[in-house]
Design a protein around this motif. Structure first.
Motif, PDB file in Angstrom:
ATOM      1  N   ALA A   1       1.336  -0.942   0.000  1.00  0.00           N
ATOM      2  CA  ALA A   1      -0.105  -0.073  -0.021  1.00  0.00           C
ATOM      3  C   ALA A   1       0.838   1.048  -0.064  1.00  0.00           C
ATOM      4  CB  ALA A   1      -1.138  -0.349   1.094  1.00  0.00           C
ATOM      5  N   LEU A   2       2.087   0.938   1.039  1.00  0.00           N
ATOM      6  CA  LEU A   2       2.983   2.214   0.454  1.00  0.00           C
ATOM      7  C   LEU A   2       3.559   2.701  -0.572  1.00  0.00           C
ATOM      8  CD1 LEU A   2       4.473   1.920   4.252  1.00  0.00           C
ATOM      9  CD2 LEU A   2       3.133   4.063   3.566  1.00  0.00           C
ATOM     10  N   GLY A   3       4.262   1.069  -1.233  1.00  0.00           N
ATOM     11  CA  GLY A   3       4.775   1.787  -2.084  1.00  0.00           C
ATOM     12  C   GLY A   3       3.557   2.046  -3.519  1.00  0.00           C
ATOM     13  N   ALA A   4       2.627   1.190  -3.463  1.00  0.00           N
ATOM     14  CA  ALA A   4       1.549   1.781  -4.242  1.00  0.00           C
ATOM     15  C   ALA A   4       1.501   3.419  -4.608  1.00  0.00           C
ATOM     16  CB  ALA A   4       0.651   1.259  -4.587  1.00  0.00           C
ATOM     17  N   ALA A   5       1.091   4.151  -3.598  1.00  0.00           N
ATOM     18  CA  ALA A   5       1.319   5.593  -3.322  1.00  0.00           C
ATOM     19  C   ALA A   5       2.742   6.130  -3.655  1.00  0.00           C
ATOM     20  CB  ALA A   5       1.244   5.697  -2.037  1.00  0.00           C
ATOM     21  N   GLY A   6       3.586   5.418  -3.488  1.00  0.00           N
ATOM     22  CA  GLY A   6       5.059   6.505  -3.918  1.00  0.00           C
ATOM     23  C   GLY A   6       5.865   7.027  -2.940  1.00  0.00           C
ATOM     24  N   VAL A   7       5.140   5.711  -1.609  1.00  0.00           N
ATOM     25  CA  VAL A   7       6.049   6.368  -0.407  1.00  0.00           C
ATOM     26  C   VAL A   7       7.073   5.649  -0.172  1.00  0.00           C
ATOM     27  CG1 VAL A   7       5.315   6.768   2.291  1.00  0.00           C
ATOM     28  CG2 VAL A   7       3.513   7.147   0.275  1.00  0.00           C
ATOM     29  N   VAL A   8       7.892   5.940   0.204  1.00  0.00           N
ATOM     30  CA  VAL A   8       9.587   5.658  -0.308  1.00  0.00           C
ATOM     31  C   VAL A   8       9.500   4.854   2.138  1.00  0.00           C
ATOM     32  CG1 VAL A   8      12.095   4.931   0.491  1.00  0.00           C
ATOM     33  CG2 VAL A   8      10.774   6.430  -1.242  1.00  0.00           C
TER      34      VAL A   8
END
Length: 424
Positions: free
Chosen positions: A58-65
């Motif tokens: 979920a973090l990766g899909a939103a571009g959150v490192v």
């Protein structure tokens, strides 16, 4: 000389997402709060059931490192928190995500506090165990995703931890500790086994009933120049939330223990936990929780970190009946209303030769019934304690000044010892 501040409520909080499937919105929630690089703190148990991977996706899909660290199993200690802080330094994180039960969320609160505000754990731990200082700078923003329905840490301004050197369980309490966002997804709890489901749910019961029976906020005084405490005492806001939580819990918890895959039951219990957590975050728990901390601290003192841990929810629930017998006189109508709210099946018909229980026993009886319905221990003796532990536990409870201040009447060592003896 400044006048004392008038009674008032300190009601604060971040955002709240509730509902099955909301874990998928973790990344969007982080981005909406300007977080582009976060530290994700989990625990082995949530990794084993795939929840940690889902959070990372979920973090990766939103571009959150993100970088991921696993907290130690069990309740947080100042030593284990220090290790996580050391591992996280230099990561240039803008915020923290906590995925797990209350212990994980509490760990993340203190990690974010030390990374954002600096200083040591003891700077912020409540007196008399620490200095109780206010953070000089804000902690890192926290997104809390509970995977148990119990502690309410995702909406509270408190972090509970064990101090290793002192063999004591205590807390850090400050409004800045409240998470910026809570994501309460009942679907994350469906793999939780029966015993921890029961323990977490009974902690909800303790939050609701102690908040309802706390010293009313209008009777609490505040010295000139003193900051408002995170806990204000029983009040209309917390009453409404906690009263709504009771029938949800009474209906949902036994079923969630019997049938962990029931999303309906899990939703009832998670909603009860959220409502009671919001209420308790304002009103505050009191002497029952202080005694439960005394129970946990006694186990640390007698058995050390390797000893069999005490499930906090079981200890807190076992203190309720002795506590409620004593608080009943402070507001009998309030206690009897809580008993009715817990009696979701309606009052049983009374046989002619069975007179109605004394009103002071109505609520303790409903508490005992719920404890039995979820298969929890019926006394502290089942958790390994006996008469030799009573006075030391009472002395440890009495030192929990933050909690004892919320009791609706003075309770000294003798009264706390009597309560603990009843709980055996």
């Amino acid at each position: 000389m400044p006048e004392p501040l008038p009674p008032a409520l300190l009601i604060g909080g971040g955002g709240l997402l509730f509902g099955a499937g909301t874990l998928a919105e973790l990344g969007r929630g982080a981005r909406e709060r300007g977080l582009r690089r976060v530290l994700l703190i989990g625990v082995r148990a949530v990794a084993d059931v795939g929840l940690l991977e889902r959070a990372e996706q979920a973090l990766g899909a939103a571009g959150v490192v993100h970088a991921t660290l696993l907290a130690a199993d069990g309740e947080p200690t100042d030593a284990a928190i220090g290790e996580l802080v050391a591992a996280a330094r230099g990561g240039d994180f803008e915020g923290i995500v906590a995925l797990g039960g209350g212990s994980v969320i509490d760990t993340a609160k203190v990690v974010g506090l030390l990374l954002g505000a600096g200083g040591s754990t003891l700077d912020y731990v409540n007196a008399p165990f620490g200095r109780g200082a206010a953070p000089p700078r804000p902690p890192l923003p926290l997104i809390a995703v509970p995977t148990t329905a119990g502690s309410g840490s995702e909406v509270s301004a408190v972090a509970v931890l064990d101090l290793v050197a002192d063999d004591v369980k205590t807390a850090i309490s400050h409004p800045l500790l409240r998470p910026a966002l809570a994501i309460a997804d009942p679907a994350t709890t469906v793999t939780l086994p029966p015993a921890p489901t029961a323990a977490a749910g009974l902690d909800v019961l303790a939050h609701a009933l102690e908040s309802l029976t706390a010293l009313p906020y209008a009777r609490r005084t505040l010295a000139p120049g003193a900051p408002r405490p995170a806990y204000s005492g029983a009040n209309p806001y917390s009453d409404a939330l906690c009263e709504q939580a009771l029938p949800l819990l009474a209906r949902g918890l036994p079923r969630a223990v019997r049938d962990g895959g029931s999303l309906d039951a899990r939703t009832d219990v998670m909603l009860a936990a959220t409502l009671a957590g919001l209420g308790a975050a304002v009103a505050g728990a009191h002497a029952g929780h202080a005694c439960a901390y005394g129970v946990a601290s006694r186990r640390l003192t007698t058995a050390g970190a390797a000893g069999r841990p005490v499930a906090h929810g079981f200890a807190a629930a076992l203190m309720l009946a002795p506590l409620l017998r004593r608080t009943h006189a402070s507001d009998p109508a309030r206690h009897e209303r809580a008993a009715r709210l817990l009696d979701v099946d309606g009052p049983a018909a009374e046989a002619p030769d069975h007179p109605r229980e004394p009103s002071s026993e109505l609520l303790p009886a409903r508490v005992a019934a719920l404890i039995a319905a979820v298969g929890a221990p019926s006394g502290l003796r089942e958790l390994g304690f006996d008469e030799r532990d009573v006075v030391p536990m009472a002395e440890l409870a009495l030192r929990q000044e933050r909690l004892m201040a919320g009791a609706p009447m003075p309770l000294g060592r003798e009264q706390l010892a009597a309560m603990l003896a009843e709980a055996l």
